[in-house]
Every structure is written in structure tokens, then in C-alpha cells.
Design a protein around this motif. Sequence first.
Motif, PDB file in Angstrom:
ATOM      1  N   VAL A  62     -43.776  53.206 -45.650  1.00  0.00           N
ATOM      2  CA  VAL A  62     -44.592  52.289 -44.467  1.00  0.00           C
ATOM      3  C   VAL A  62     -45.202  51.075 -45.401  1.00  0.00           C
ATOM      4  CG1 VAL A  62     -46.236  51.588 -43.155  1.00  0.00           C
ATOM      5  CG2 VAL A  62     -45.324  54.043 -42.995  1.00  0.00           C
ATOM      6  N   ILE A  63     -44.174  50.184 -45.511  1.00  0.00           N
ATOM      7  CA  ILE A  63     -44.304  48.895 -45.839  1.00  0.00           C
ATOM      8  C   ILE A  63     -44.600  47.624 -45.253  1.00  0.00           C
ATOM      9  CG2 ILE A  63     -42.911  46.720 -47.355  1.00  0.00           C
ATOM     10  CD1 ILE A  63     -40.543  48.224 -46.979  1.00  0.00           C
ATOM     11  N   THR A  64     -46.133  47.122 -45.901  1.00  0.00           N
ATOM     12  CA  THR A  64     -47.023  46.673 -45.383  1.00  0.00           C
ATOM     13  C   THR A  64     -46.959  44.688 -44.978  1.00  0.00           C
ATOM     14  OG1 THR A  64     -48.132  45.103 -47.112  1.00  0.00           O
ATOM     15  CG2 THR A  64     -48.683  48.280 -46.532  1.00  0.00           C
ATOM     16  N   GLY A  65     -47.958  44.664 -44.853  1.00  0.00           N
ATOM     17  CA  GLY A  65     -47.445  42.776 -44.340  1.00  0.00           C
ATOM     18  C   GLY A  65     -48.034  42.006 -46.173  1.00  0.00           C
ATOM     19  N   SER A  66     -47.742  41.016 -46.084  1.00  0.00           N
ATOM     20  CA  SER A  66     -48.300  39.915 -47.293  1.00  0.00           C
ATOM     21  C   SER A  66     -48.403  38.516 -47.084  1.00  0.00           C
ATOM     22  CB  SER A  66     -47.462  40.287 -48.110  1.00  0.00           C
ATOM     23  OG  SER A  66     -47.786  39.477 -49.453  1.00  0.00           O
ATOM     24  N   HIS A  67     -48.624  37.721 -47.186  1.00  0.00           N
ATOM     25  CA  HIS A  67     -49.302  36.232 -47.681  1.00  0.00           C
ATOM     26  C   HIS A  67     -47.825  35.844 -48.454  1.00  0.00           C
ATOM     27  CE1 HIS A  67     -53.002  36.763 -45.321  1.00  0.00           C
ATOM     28  NE2 HIS A  67     -53.608  36.814 -46.397  1.00  0.00           N
ATOM     29  N   SER A  68     -47.136  36.460 -49.082  1.00  0.00           N
ATOM     30  CA  SER A  68     -46.310  35.862 -49.760  1.00  0.00           C
ATOM     31  C   SER A  68     -45.214  35.837 -49.442  1.00  0.00           C
ATOM     32  CB  SER A  68     -45.519  37.185 -51.166  1.00  0.00           C
ATOM     33  OG  SER A  68     -46.621  37.243 -51.443  1.00  0.00           O
ATOM     34  N   MET A  69     -43.584  35.023 -49.533  1.00  0.00           N
ATOM     35  CA  MET A  69     -43.027  34.936 -48.814  1.00  0.00           C
ATOM     36  C   MET A  69     -41.777  35.875 -49.414  1.00  0.00           C
ATOM     37  SD  MET A  69     -44.014  33.253 -46.007  1.00  0.00           S
ATOM     38  CE  MET A  69     -45.528  32.081 -45.325  1.00  0.00           C
ATOM     39  N   VAL A  70     -40.410  35.895 -49.107  1.00  0.00           N
ATOM     40  CA  VAL A  70     -39.246  36.924 -49.033  1.00  0.00           C
ATOM     41  C   VAL A  70     -38.823  35.656 -49.573  1.00  0.00           C
ATOM     42  CG1 VAL A  70     -37.677  38.060 -48.182  1.00  0.00           C
ATOM     43  CG2 VAL A  70     -39.327  39.159 -47.515  1.00  0.00           C
ATOM     44  N   MET A  94     -38.529  55.066 -43.072  1.00  0.00           N
ATOM     45  CA  MET A  94     -38.903  54.073 -43.558  1.00  0.00           C
ATOM     46  C   MET A  94     -39.720  53.297 -42.005  1.00  0.00           C
ATOM     47  SD  MET A  94     -36.809  52.256 -46.319  1.00  0.00           S
ATOM     48  CE  MET A  94     -35.349  52.785 -45.906  1.00  0.00           C
ATOM     49  N   LEU A  95     -40.699  52.523 -42.287  1.00  0.00           N
ATOM     50  CA  LEU A  95     -40.719  51.221 -41.328  1.00  0.00           C
ATOM     51  C   LEU A  95     -41.517  50.221 -42.422  1.00  0.00           C
ATOM     52  CD1 LEU A  95     -42.259  50.687 -38.702  1.00  0.00           C
ATOM     53  CD2 LEU A  95     -44.100  51.569 -39.179  1.00  0.00           C
ATOM     54  N   GLY A  96     -41.226  49.099 -41.959  1.00  0.00           N
ATOM     55  CA  GLY A  96     -41.374  47.934 -42.479  1.00  0.00           C
ATOM     56  C   GLY A  96     -42.118  46.713 -41.745  1.00  0.00           C
ATOM     57  N   VAL A  97     -43.380  46.190 -42.056  1.00  0.00           N
ATOM     58  CA  VAL A  97     -44.151  45.100 -40.464  1.00  0.00           C
ATOM     59  C   VAL A  97     -43.844  44.221 -41.435  1.00  0.00           C
ATOM     60  CG1 VAL A  97     -46.038  45.495 -39.718  1.00  0.00           C
ATOM     61  CG2 VAL A  97     -45.348  47.580 -40.317  1.00  0.00           C
ATOM     62  N   CYS A  98     -44.228  43.302 -40.999  1.00  0.00           N
ATOM     63  CA  CYS A  98     -44.453  41.895 -41.060  1.00  0.00           C
ATOM     64  C   CYS A  98     -43.416  41.171 -42.619  1.00  0.00           C
ATOM     65  CB  CYS A  98     -45.366  41.618 -40.823  1.00  0.00           C
ATOM     66  SG  CYS A  98     -45.566  39.862 -40.757  1.00  0.00           S
ATOM     67  N   TYR A  99     -44.296  41.514 -43.842  1.00  0.00           N
ATOM     68  CA  TYR A  99     -43.124  41.292 -44.830  1.00  0.00           C
ATOM     69  C   TYR A  99     -42.472  42.316 -44.682  1.00  0.00           C
ATOM     70  CZ  TYR A  99     -42.675  39.979 -49.730  1.00  0.00           C
ATOM     71  OH  TYR A  99     -41.973  39.546 -50.771  1.00  0.00           O
ATOM     72  N   GLY A 100     -42.863  43.325 -43.947  1.00  0.00           N
ATOM     73  CA  GLY A 100     -41.866  44.759 -44.792  1.00  0.00           C
ATOM     74  C   GLY A 100     -40.417  43.945 -44.324  1.00  0.00           C
ATOM     75  N   HIS A 101     -41.313  44.130 -42.832  1.00  0.00           N
ATOM     76  CA  HIS A 101     -39.651  43.818 -41.527  1.00  0.00           C
ATOM     77  C   HIS A 101     -38.996  42.766 -42.527  1.00  0.00           C
ATOM     78  CE1 HIS A 101     -37.716  42.464 -38.013  1.00  0.00           C
ATOM     79  NE2 HIS A 101     -38.868  41.668 -37.755  1.00  0.00           N
ATOM     80  N   GLN A 102     -39.527  42.045 -43.109  1.00  0.00           N
ATOM     81  CA  GLN A 102     -38.518  40.754 -43.387  1.00  0.00           C
ATOM     82  C   GLN A 102     -37.851  41.251 -44.808  1.00  0.00           C
ATOM     83  OE1 GLN A 102     -41.182  37.383 -43.662  1.00  0.00           O
ATOM     84  NE2 GLN A 102     -41.918  37.439 -41.594  1.00  0.00           N
ATOM     85  N   LEU A 103     -38.637  42.079 -45.569  1.00  0.00           N
ATOM     86  CA  LEU A 103     -38.407  42.566 -47.146  1.00  0.00           C
ATOM     87  C   LEU A 103     -37.112  43.642 -46.775  1.00  0.00           C
ATOM     88  CD1 LEU A 103     -38.347  42.869 -50.114  1.00  0.00           C
ATOM     89  CD2 LEU A 103     -40.031  44.022 -49.220  1.00  0.00           C
TER      90      LEU A 103
END
Length: 194
Positions: A62-70, A94-103
Motif C-alpha cells: 500500500v503506497i501512501t499520499g505525500s506532499h511531494s510531487m511525482v 498493490m494499492l496506491g493512494v494519491c501520491y501512490g496513485h500518481q507514482l
Amino acid sequence: MACVLIVKTGDAFPEVVDQHGDFETLFEKQLSTALPAHLDLQVWDATRHPSPPDLNTLAGIVITGSHSMVSEAEPWSEALKPWLQEALANDMPMLGVCYGHQLMAAAFGGVSDYHPAGRESGTRTVRLTQAGQQDPLFSQLPESFAAHLTHAQSVMQAPQGCTVLAHNSHDAHQALRYGPRQWSVQFHPSLRRQ
């Protein structure tokens, strides 16, 4: 014991951490009661510890969100891409969320960047596509549902061969599936109304 790995990709704002916990804590709260007893839940901070865990020791990611930008291509983030590609090739759930989605989208050949319409924040309506209505995970959701969102970047171009599962008026790629057990979402399922 195999584990589900939460990949921490950043820190929440201090006031959020004080009230609700950090990004990984939100996932730990939701997943700890849902996981079968034979699975352990662990956190890996990819921003501070660049060596990824061996995929053979994992039952899921599971990949979290972040304040970083891909699109800023920070070294720790870029280093995750080949690891995620290997995980996809090995059919790792796998599940990516927010930043994880974009990454995940960027790692698998898509483009993530600033959305020309600006930031999307708040509780917004998300709609399933026809593929989403037939997806083994998303078919459990109503065709239209409220989701919590806050993001400046989006998946601007989905990877070739992936399936768009959900969208809304702001974002054509609110949810994607890359393989039989690999999903990512722009919205935050870890955030729930208190």
C-alpha cells in the motif's frame, strides 16, 4: 510471517498528525482490523530509508499520499519505480493512494503532473466507469459515491493497457487498474468521517 507493507512517501502536516496521526497511521487504523491473522502489517519510510524490502517477503503493498510531487522526480521516488515495476511483473497485490496513485501510473508508463485546472480539494463525487462496475474490487461500490480528495497533481496520461475504473468532472483517472491485483486511486479511502 508474510507482511502487507505500507510504503510511507511523506509526512502529514503537524496539525493533522496531532489530531489523526501520520499518513501511515490512517492506513494502519483501517487495515489492522481487516487483515487475516497470518499477515503482519509493517511500515517502510521510502523517503528516509532508500533500500526497498525484498518483494519475496511481502504479501501486498500500500503506497501512501505525500506532499511531494511525482513530476519533481525526487531520487527516493524515482528509486521506487523499478521496484514497483518488478512488483507488477510478479503480480504483487498493490494499492496506491494519491501520491501512490500518481507514482504507480508514472512507474508503469503514464504521465503524472500538475493539473491544468488546479487543485481539487474537499469531498467530491466520483463515478465508476463501466469497467469499474465490473471490477472485482470496485463493483462493491455504488456507481456514484462521495470521496475525500486533495491534490495538485493528477495522472494526466494513463499507462497504456491499464483500465480506468473511476472518474469525475475534475479528473479522468480517479481510479486505475494495472493488472489483476494492482489498483490505484486519486481519492483517499483512508480518510473517513469521524
